[in-house]
Design an enzyme around this catalytic site. Sequence first.
Site, mmCIF file in Angstrom:
data_model
loop_
_atom_site.group_PDB
_atom_site.id
_atom_site.type_symbol
_atom_site.label_atom_id
_atom_site.label_comp_id
_atom_site.label_asym_id
_atom_site.label_seq_id
_atom_site.Cartn_x
_atom_site.Cartn_y
_atom_site.Cartn_z
ATOM 1 N N ASN A 253 -47.581 3.728 30.690
ATOM 2 C CA ASN A 253 -48.633 2.776 31.054
ATOM 3 C C ASN A 253 -48.630 2.457 32.543
ATOM 4 O OD1 ASN A 253 -50.538 0.656 31.107
ATOM 5 N ND2 ASN A 253 -50.010 0.046 29.039
ATOM 6 N N ASP A 254 -47.818 1.504 32.956
ATOM 7 C CA ASP A 254 -47.856 1.039 34.347
ATOM 8 C C ASP A 254 -47.602 2.153 35.350
ATOM 9 O OD1 ASP A 254 -48.346 -1.594 33.562
ATOM 10 O OD2 ASP A 254 -46.208 -2.017 33.322
#
Length: 328
Positions: A253-254
């Site tokens: 994700n990030d």
Amino acid sequence: MDDRAQTPGRLRWDGEAGAVGPDLAPVPAPASFAVGTVWLVLAPDSPVALYGLVVVALLFGVTMVLPIGGADMPVVIALLNAFTGSAVAMAGFVLDQTALIIAGMLVSASGSILTELMADAMNRSITNIVIGGFGTGDSAPPEAGAGGAPAQARSVSADDVAIQLAYARKVVFVPGCGLAAAQAQHELGYLAKLLTDHGVDVSYAVHPVAGRMPGHMNVLLAEANVPYTQLKEMDDANPEFPQADVALVIGANDVTNPIARRSGNAISGMPILDVDKAKSVVVIKRSMGHGYAGIDNELYTDPKAGMFFTDAKKGLTQLKAAVGEFVV
């Protein structure tokens, strides 16, 4: 109206309400810890000093780690590992145990080196991570697309993704925390081998802080017998994304969020994998949920990105079966 400035993510003592709020200044805890340590040294037989120091140490540890979030968390885990080694070494000196001293020093040294390397990979100093409260965007509101309306993600099926993979020349896998949570490393290895046998150039782009702890992805992929030559660190992987026909993101994700290239958000300045530069992007994820940083991932709404909403293990199993129909 109270116009006192508050720093997001820091804890504070609300003197009027008499309660601990989310912005408590982290000064009393270390100061009390220092006082308690001196007291215990001067009065080693005092149970009040001992138990008081234990309580203050616990409070100090919680208030130090609590404000830290986002992709900084793996760095903090490495730092805590180093602290553990230091504590063991100190216990060795007290007990006059050479084995404890040596083991503790080794753990502390390796943890410290790993922490420094991880912080460098994050483009952050350790001081900034621990004291600066970086990565506290858990309460950040979702960013809107053009015209104020939320951007829409494009959903794809297993057959859609299988066609892209089967006819691609170069595929880059991007493993993340979702892969680890689903224990899907073996399914990923099977899919990669199927593509490799079909003549597809396969590689893995591994971010330094991908997963739940430093080196997590490397360990999982090694467990699945992934060829070491296919693993690419971030600096080596990023130049290859523009040549990749498909970038398959599994639960990351990030570390793939393009918003990190802009200022004013929880992960600004964090080095990321340039997944959005691939010709086509597929993300295997159970939902549009946030990562540690608590912000929307712009990659998910990129026009050339498709979301395959499923569990990583189930999704990779479906892809292996679907790709097999095209490559056999």
